[in-house]
Enzyme design. Structure first.
Site, PDB file in Angstrom:
ATOM      1  N   ASP A  40      49.045  49.257  54.348  1.00  0.00           N
ATOM      2  CA  ASP A  40      48.427  48.045  54.916  1.00  0.00           C
ATOM      3  C   ASP A  40      49.609  47.118  55.244  1.00  0.00           C
ATOM      4  O   ASP A  40      49.923  46.222  54.485  1.00  0.00           O
ATOM      5  CB  ASP A  40      47.504  47.442  53.850  1.00  0.00           C
ATOM      6  CG  ASP A  40      46.677  46.280  54.361  1.00  0.00           C
ATOM      7  OD1 ASP A  40      46.300  46.277  55.542  1.00  0.00           O
ATOM      8  OD2 ASP A  40      46.414  45.355  53.569  1.00  0.00           O
TER       9      ASP A  40
ATOM     10  N   CYS B 145      45.921  43.629  60.212  1.00  0.00           N
ATOM     11  CA  CYS B 145      44.889  42.663  60.615  1.00  0.00           C
ATOM     12  C   CYS B 145      45.329  42.055  61.940  1.00  0.00           C
ATOM     13  O   CYS B 145      45.269  40.848  62.136  1.00  0.00           O
ATOM     14  CB  CYS B 145      44.629  41.624  59.533  1.00  0.00           C
ATOM     15  SG  CYS B 145      46.102  40.797  58.950  1.00  0.00           S
TER      16      CYS B 145
ATOM     17  N   ALA C 163      51.274  46.514  48.669  1.00  0.00           N
ATOM     18  CA  ALA C 163      50.096  46.179  47.860  1.00  0.00           C
ATOM     19  C   ALA C 163      49.842  44.689  47.727  1.00  0.00           C
ATOM     20  O   ALA C 163      48.707  44.270  47.539  1.00  0.00           O
ATOM     21  CB  ALA C 163      50.240  46.805  46.489  1.00  0.00           C
TER      22      ALA C 163
ATOM     23  N   GLY D 136      47.173  42.296  46.624  1.00  0.00           N
ATOM     24  CA  GLY D 136      46.571  43.294  45.740  1.00  0.00           C
ATOM     25  C   GLY D 136      45.068  43.481  45.804  1.00  0.00           C
ATOM     26  O   GLY D 136      44.524  44.215  45.004  1.00  0.00           O
TER      27      GLY D 136
HETATM   28  C1  LIG Z   1      48.890  42.941  54.993  1.00  0.00           C
HETATM   29  S1  LIG Z   1      49.674  42.480  53.565  1.00  0.00           S
HETATM   30  C2  LIG Z   1      49.020  43.562  52.381  1.00  0.00           C
HETATM   31  C3  LIG Z   1      47.764  43.034  51.767  1.00  0.00           C
HETATM   32  C4  LIG Z   1      47.297  43.854  50.587  1.00  0.00           C
HETATM   33  N1  LIG Z   1      47.157  45.262  50.945  1.00  0.00           N
HETATM   34  C5  LIG Z   1      45.976  43.338  50.045  1.00  0.00           C
HETATM   35  O1  LIG Z   1      44.923  43.871  50.440  1.00  0.00           O
HETATM   36  O2  LIG Z   1      45.966  42.441  49.225  1.00  0.00           O
HETATM   37  C6  LIG Z   1      51.274  43.113  53.769  1.00  0.00           C
HETATM   38  C7  LIG Z   1      52.153  42.854  52.563  1.00  0.00           C
HETATM   39  O3  LIG Z   1      53.358  43.583  52.707  1.00  0.00           O
HETATM   40  C8  LIG Z   1      54.409  42.842  52.148  1.00  0.00           C
HETATM   41  N2  LIG Z   1      55.658  43.355  52.745  1.00  0.00           N
HETATM   42  C9  LIG Z   1      56.414  42.823  53.721  1.00  0.00           C
HETATM   43  N3  LIG Z   1      57.476  43.614  53.977  1.00  0.00           N
HETATM   44  C10 LIG Z   1      57.373  44.683  53.147  1.00  0.00           C
HETATM   45  C11 LIG Z   1      58.165  45.829  52.906  1.00  0.00           C
HETATM   46  N4  LIG Z   1      59.259  46.049  53.611  1.00  0.00           N
HETATM   47  N5  LIG Z   1      57.779  46.678  51.950  1.00  0.00           N
HETATM   48  C12 LIG Z   1      56.637  46.468  51.229  1.00  0.00           C
HETATM   49  N6  LIG Z   1      55.846  45.395  51.414  1.00  0.00           N
HETATM   50  C13 LIG Z   1      56.217  44.521  52.360  1.00  0.00           C
HETATM   51  C14 LIG Z   1      54.072  41.414  52.532  1.00  0.00           C
HETATM   52  O4  LIG Z   1      54.649  40.534  51.623  1.00  0.00           O
HETATM   53  C15 LIG Z   1      52.552  41.387  52.448  1.00  0.00           C
HETATM   54  O5  LIG Z   1      52.166  40.921  51.189  1.00  0.00           O
END
Ligand SMILES: C[S@@+](CC[C@H](N)C(=O)[O-])C[C@H]1O[C@@H](n2cnc3c(N)ncnc32)[C@H](O)[C@@H]1O
Length: 661
Positions: free
Chosen positions: A242, A295, A171, A174
């Protein structure tokens, strides 16, 4: 994790970087993608690829969506179009025409806009400065979300209904979570409960947990109508995955990628992405839908992950055809074929010892073409910059049609050594997940008190519904007995309110109490009542008034939720001029309120402490927005103060009167 309120409406994380300093070339990127044949299905694939590279070098337009809840969003859109858009018709900056804001045609209710100007231009050009101030203020208030156009898509494709239980697996920061929360309120009945300047993640329906998404623990809930507290695993109607990705769809925003891009981050992330997707599918209800998005344009992070998951699920999961959703949105189909390369861009036709030595995984290769066709990989959605002047993006919508567990029908390079994933394996993997959590020091439980082990977060403890202090608060404010008083909790071990009392939806009580010591809850619910020092208020009060001052005030986030349940004893109609006095002054003396206003006549009978003012704002009474405003006030013997944070006051002033406080 929660999106932080107050994010500036400025350049992203590469803020200090000047466009002029960038060499818009990356040989590795071009060599890698030149052979991926992204546009094999087009009439002139090379021409399209050229166009892609050309658009990647162009500046990214500024996009934003009006993000508050439905009713307020519509009012804010009207306000924006009436008071800002007319001034943006013939703007030029340094000899260039800046086109007026354009609605994103595919976005529901025309609530999203694109301005084809760099953020620096918006900041510097005098005619755009007023717009900039509006955007900053509304962004800080959580009513506007500056978001890449394509990044708005996954929550829209998910088609989320107010009754759905939804999991957002990755998330942070967020912005998509906020979009999901807003969808809860598309139901007009619930829209009445809407909060004006709500911090959107402070919805009673949001619970934030902190776990590695690939190792997400099962969440237990008490079975409905089970006699002896029997528990079952909570499954979700909708899941958003995501996932973290190499981000090569964001070249236009993150200019450093021109210098830094290499194939290595996609190779490193592939496994994590697949694990997150698989875990998400396990946590999905049968019939539920999961959106997998990145992305990135790289098939190693996209189609290969999706195809491997479909294969593992052996027919229990299918790709949804979303071609009829948002028909105005231009898109390209998913790929059925691609090349796998190592960091040095050496190609590998198949998984073998050399590939293994180069740290490639068997799931990176495309499955045989008949399987790719069988899975309808073309149903994946690819967004490229040249289609509608955006960043690049990938989305796949997966529906779980039955409980996981069937063996894959045919063998393939990617499944040689793999068994099909099963729903039953979830409990078996639970021990492993718990172990991983223990190994992760940030998740190690910090203290054990009275049988409750908590992580380093303050625990969520529900207040006993018959707790005397709660009773007093409910009676004082005249809150109807139908309001669920068993859903209040505090953030301490004792269950006794010290500072704040929070409120969350019914399901969360079940979730929190069934998962103590297992799930790291970090945020949830809405701050409802906050302890207030009443000593000053009582100093000069008559004895009969003193008995009627409640030392818990209603927090501004809670006002609209509690409003329909209040008997009216503490609600006071106020005029727009009264509200202006409250906004413009901190602790205004009672004599400062306009004599011809409404409030000054009410002070005499108004009880000391927290009350609520209700203002009907409309253009007919000189406001720039039409809506009912409800705000908490604090009435002292000689003054009456608006209980809103400074930013909230500023936002209210801008929307009502077109000026900052
Ligand atoms: C593409 S971004 C998500 C953006 C978010 N959905 C938004 O719209 O604001 C992916 C996120 O996953 C987090 N992340 C990285 N490894 C992860 C893990 N093992 N479990 C959960 N989140 C993770 C990263 O820190 C990053 O903030």
């Amino acid at each position: 994790m929660a999106r932080k309120k107050g994010k500036s409406f400025g350049q992203g994380k590469r803020a200090g970087f000047q466009r002029e300093e960038i060499v818009f070339e990356n040989e590795k990127f071009e060599s890698y993608y030149a052979v991926q044949n992204l546009f094999a299905h087009k009439e002139s694939p090379e021409q399209e690829y050229k166009l892609l590279i050309e658009f990647m070098k162009k500046q990214l337009p500024t996009t934003f969506r009006i993000s508050g809840f439905r009713k307020h969003a519509v009012e804010l859109k009207k306000h924006f179009e009436k008071y800002y858009v007319p001034d943006l018709q013939n703007v030029t900056y340094e000899g260039q025409n800046i086109p007026p804001p354009q609605v994103l045609s595919w976005y529901p209710d025309d609530l999203a806009y694109m301005i084809d100007a760099r953020k620096e231009t918006i900041r510097k050009s005098p005619p755009l400065k007023r717009l900039q101030r509006f955007l900053v203020c509304e962004t800080e208030a959580g009513n506007i979300s500056r978001q890449e156009a394509v990044s708005m898509l996954p929550p829209l494709f998910l088609d989320f209904e107010p009754h759905h239980v939804v999991l957002d697996m990755c998330a942070a920061p967020g912005s998509k979570t906020a979009q999901l929360i807003e969808a809860i309120y598309k139901d007009p009945k619930r829209a009445q409960m809407l909060v004006h300047q709500i911090n959107r993640l402070n919805s009673p329906n949001v619970l934030v947990i902190n776990h590695d998404a690939s190792q997400m623990p099962n969440i237990y809930v008490e079975k409905k109508e089970a006699a002896d507290g029997e528990k079952e695993i909570l499954k979700f109607d909708r899941i958003l995955a995501d996932v973290p990705c190499s981000g090569d769809g964001t070249f236009r925003k993150n200019l450093m990628l021109w210098k830094e891009w290499s194939q290595s981050s996609a190779l490193t992330l592939h496994n994590l992405q697949l694990k997150i997707l698989m875990r998400g599918l396990q946590m999905l209800k049968v019939g539920g839908v999961l959106a997998y998005s990145t992305c990135s344009m790289n098939p190693i992070e996209n189609e290969s992950v999706v195809a491997a998951a479909l294969k593992s699920c052996g027919g229990s999961v299918q790709l949804l055809d979303v071609s009829d959703k948002m028909p105005e949105l231009l898109r390209e189909p998913g790929l059925c074929n691609w090349k796998v390369m190592d960091e040095q861009l050496k190609q590998y036709a198949e998984y073998n010892d050399d590939a293994k030595a180069a740290k490639l995984c068997p799931t990176m290769w495309p499955l045989p073409i008949n399987e790719m066709k069988e899975y309808h990989m073309e149903r994946c959605v690819r967004l490229y910059p040249q289609l509608q002047n955006t960043g690049g993006f990938f989305i796949a919508l997966l529906q779980k049609t039955e409980v996981l567990g069937r063996e894959p029908s045919t063998a393939s390079p990617s499944s040689d050594k793999k068994r099909a994933v099963s729903e039953d394996s979830e409990n078996a993997s639970e021990t492993k997940r718990a172990k991983t959590a223990e190994n992760n020091t940030s998740l190690v439980p910090k203290k054990t008190i009275a049988g409750n082990t908590y992580f380093d977060e303050e625990p969520f403890t529900y207040i006993k519904p018959d707790y005397e202090e709660l009773d007093k608060i409910m009676n004082h404010y005249g809150i109807d007995s139908s309001f669920p008083r068993d859903q209040f909790f505090v953030r301490n071990q004792t269950g006794i309110p010290v500072r704040s009392i929070y409120f969350a939806c019914k399901l969360f009580k079940n979730v929190i109490e069934s998962n103590i010591n297992r799930v790291k809850f970090v945020h949830g619910g809405v701050r409802f009542f906050v302890k207030q020092d009443v000593s000053n208020t009582l100093k000069n009060s008559a004895a009969e008034i003193q008995t009627d001052v409640c030392n818990f005030r209603i927090h501004s986030d809670a006002v609209n939720i509690i409003y329909p349940y209040l008997n009216g004893r503490h609600i006071y109609d106020a005029s727009v001029e009264d509200l202006r006095t409250l906004i413009d002054n901190d602790y205004p003396h009672l004599a400062q309120f306009p004599e011809n206003g409404t409030l000054s006549k009410k002070f005499e009978g108004m009880s000391y402490g927290c009350n609520i003012v209700r203002v009907e704002a409309s253009e007919s009474v000189g406001c720039q927005i039409n809506m009912q405003i409800l705000c908490p006030i604090w009435r002292s013997p000689s003054s009456c103060n608006l209980m809103l944070a400074r930013k909230e006051k500023e936002n209210l002033a801008l929307e009502l009167f077109g000026k900052l406080k």
